[in-house]
Scaffold this active site. Structure first.
Site, PDB file in Angstrom:
ATOM      1  N   ASP A  38     -16.499  53.199  -6.656  1.00 61.27           N
ATOM      2  CA  ASP A  38     -17.698  53.183  -7.503  1.00 61.27           C
ATOM      3  C   ASP A  38     -17.540  52.150  -8.620  1.00 61.27           C
ATOM      4  O   ASP A  38     -18.518  51.765  -9.255  1.00 61.27           O
ATOM      5  CB  ASP A  38     -17.893  54.565  -8.163  1.00 61.27           C
ATOM      6  CG  ASP A  38     -18.968  55.380  -7.454  1.00 61.27           C
ATOM      7  OD1 ASP A  38     -19.751  54.779  -6.695  1.00 61.27           O
ATOM      8  OD2 ASP A  38     -19.012  56.606  -7.673  1.00 61.27           O
ATOM      9  N   LYS A  79     -23.878  58.559   2.217  1.00 62.25           N
ATOM     10  CA  LYS A  79     -22.760  57.621   2.072  1.00 62.25           C
ATOM     11  C   LYS A  79     -21.799  57.761   3.252  1.00 62.25           C
ATOM     12  O   LYS A  79     -21.305  56.761   3.790  1.00 62.25           O
ATOM     13  CB  LYS A  79     -22.023  57.890   0.745  1.00 62.25           C
ATOM     14  CG  LYS A  79     -22.840  57.468  -0.469  1.00 62.25           C
ATOM     15  CD  LYS A  79     -22.277  58.015  -1.766  1.00 62.25           C
ATOM     16  CE  LYS A  79     -23.213  57.711  -2.930  1.00 62.25           C
ATOM     17  NZ  LYS A  79     -22.840  58.375  -4.189  1.00 62.25           N
ATOM     18  N   GLN A 119     -18.550  62.989  -6.480  1.00 63.61           N
ATOM     19  CA  GLN A 119     -20.005  63.020  -6.702  1.00 63.61           C
ATOM     20  C   GLN A 119     -20.318  63.737  -8.013  1.00 63.61           C
ATOM     21  O   GLN A 119     -19.880  64.862  -8.236  1.00 63.61           O
ATOM     22  CB  GLN A 119     -20.693  63.724  -5.514  1.00 63.61           C
ATOM     23  CG  GLN A 119     -22.200  63.740  -5.588  1.00 63.61           C
ATOM     24  CD  GLN A 119     -22.842  62.355  -5.490  1.00 63.61           C
ATOM     25  OE1 GLN A 119     -22.402  61.501  -4.727  1.00 63.61           O
ATOM     26  NE2 GLN A 119     -23.880  62.120  -6.282  1.00 63.61           N
TER      27      GLN A 119
END
Ligand code: NAP
Length: 289
Positions: free
Chosen positions: A121, A54, A98
Site C-alpha cells: 500500500d 484485490k 484492510q
C-alpha cells in the site's frame, strides 16, 4: 475547446495485461512467484468486497493469494502475531491490512508493523520517508496511478507548474512528492489556502484530491491544462469527482472522468507493487546468499 478524456479503465486494464506477462516471465526465469496476503478483521461487508476484489485481481495476473479473515473479536496481539508471521514468510511479497479495523484494534498502528519491503500500500511511515527522500521503496497506489496516467499520455512534468489540492497522507502529500521527483514545480493547497481558484489557474497539471463534490470549477482550469480528479463522492445524482466535469472539460486539454479515471488505477498499482516487492525481496536474498 473540449478536453481529451484519460481513460483510466482502459489504462488500468493495459497495466494488468502487461503485469500478467511480466509475472510469467519473472517466474519462468526462476523468480519467486509474487504473493499477496490480505488481513481482514471483522465482517464489514464493504471491506470484504474490497479485499475480495484485490484477491481476485491478484489471481488474474498470477499473484498467489493468502487471504486471512479474522473474527471481529480477535485480540490485537493475535493480529500482531499474524503480521509478524507474514513478514517472515518468503512466499508473501506484499501484506495488506484492510482498514478500518474494529474499535479495539489500532489499525493505523498495526500498519506500521508491516515490513517496509512488503508494504504494497506504500503507506507506512518508512515508505513515506523513502518517498520524500527519493530512495527506492514502494509508493502509495492511488498517487502512483495518477503518475501512470500522466506518463501514458506523455504529459510533460519537468518544469511544469503542478498544483495539488488536498494534503492527505493517502493522496495529496505522496502525489506531490511523486510530481516533485519528476521535476515539476509543485504547489500544495489545502483548506486554508487563500485564492484557491487563482492558484489552480496557474497549473499545467491540476490534481484534485479533496473529497468535496465538484468543488474545482472549469473557470479554475488554465486552458489546455491536464486535470486529474482523484475525488470519489457519492451524491444524489450519482458518483462525481472533486472537479466540476461539465465545465472543466471545456477548459482542460486532458481530463480524467469520474468514474473510470483514477479509480481503476489503484488496484493495478497495488498489483505492480506486489511484483516489485517480490523482485526486490529476491534481489536481497540473492545478495546475502
Ligand atoms: P482527506 O483525507 O479528507 O483530505 C482532504 C484534503 O482536502 C485535506 O488536505 C483538506 O485540507 C483538503 N480540503 C478540504 N476542503 C478543502 C477546501 N475547501 N479547499 C481546499 N482544500 C480542502 O481525503 P483523501 O483521503 O485525500 O481523499 C480525497 C478524495 O479522493 C476523496 O473523494 C476520496 O474518496 C478520493 N480517493 C480516491 C481514491 C481512488 O482510488 N480514486 C483513493 C483515495 C481517495 P486540510 O488538510 O486543510 O483539512
Amino acid at each position: 475547446m473540449t478536453a481529451t478524456l484519460i481513460d483510466g479503465k482502459a489504462i488500468a486494464q493495459q497495466v494488468r495485461t502487461e503485469l500478467r506477462g511480466e509475472i510469467e516471465t519473472w517466474v519462468a526465469g526462476g523468480g519467486r512467484r509474487p504473493g499477496l496476503a490480505t488481513v481482514l478483521v471483522g465482517d464489514d461487508p464493504a471491506s470484504a468486497v474490497y479485499v475480495g476484489g484485490k484477491q481476485k485481481a491478484s489471481a488474474e495476473v498470477g499473484i498467489e493469494g493468502f487471504a486471512h479473515q479474522l473474527r471481529a473479536d480477535t485480540p490485537e496481539e493475535d493480529v500482531v502475531a499474524l503480521l509478524q508471521e507474514l513478514n517472515a514468510d518468503d512466499r508473501v511479497s506484499g501484506i495488506l491490512l484492510q482498514l478500518p479495523t474494529p474499535d479495539h484494534i489500532d489499525g493505523s498502528h498495526l500498519t506500521t508493523l508491516i515490513d517496509a519491503g512488503k508494504d504494497v500500500d506504500g503507506l507506512t511511515p518508512v515508505s513515506a520517508g523513502l518517498l520524500v527522500k527519493g530512495l527506492p521503496g514502494l509508493r502509495p497506489c492511488t498517487p502512483s496511478g495518477c503518475l501512470e496516467l500522466l506518463r501514458r499520455h506523455d504529459v510533460a512534468l519537468e518544469g511544469a507548474e503542478a498544483v495539488v489540492v488536498g494534503r492527505s497522507d493517502l493522496v495529496g502529500k505522496p502525489v506531490a512528492a511523486l510530481l516533485l521527483a519528476q521535476n515539476a514545480t509543485v504547489t500544495m493547497c489545502h483548506s486554508r489556502t487563500r485564492d484557491l481558484d487563482a492558484v489552480c489557474r496557474r497549473a499545467d497539471v491540476l490534481i484534485a484530491a479533496v473529497g468535496r463534490p465538484e468543488m474545482v470549477k472549469g473557470s479554475w482550469v488554465k486552458p489546455g491544462a491536464t486535470v486529474i480528479d482523484v475525488g470519489i463522492n457519492r451524491t444524489e445524482s450519482g458518483l462525481v469527482g472533486d472537479v466540476e466535469f461539465a465545465s472543466a472539460v471545456e477548459a482542460a486539454g486532458l481530463i480524467t472522468p469520474v468514474p473510470g479515471g483514477v479509480g481503476p488505477m489503484t488496484i493495478a498499482m497495488l498489483l505492480r507493487n506486489t511484483l516489485l516487492a517480490a523482485q526486490a525481496a529476491d534481489a536481497v536474498r540473492a545478495s546475502v546468499a
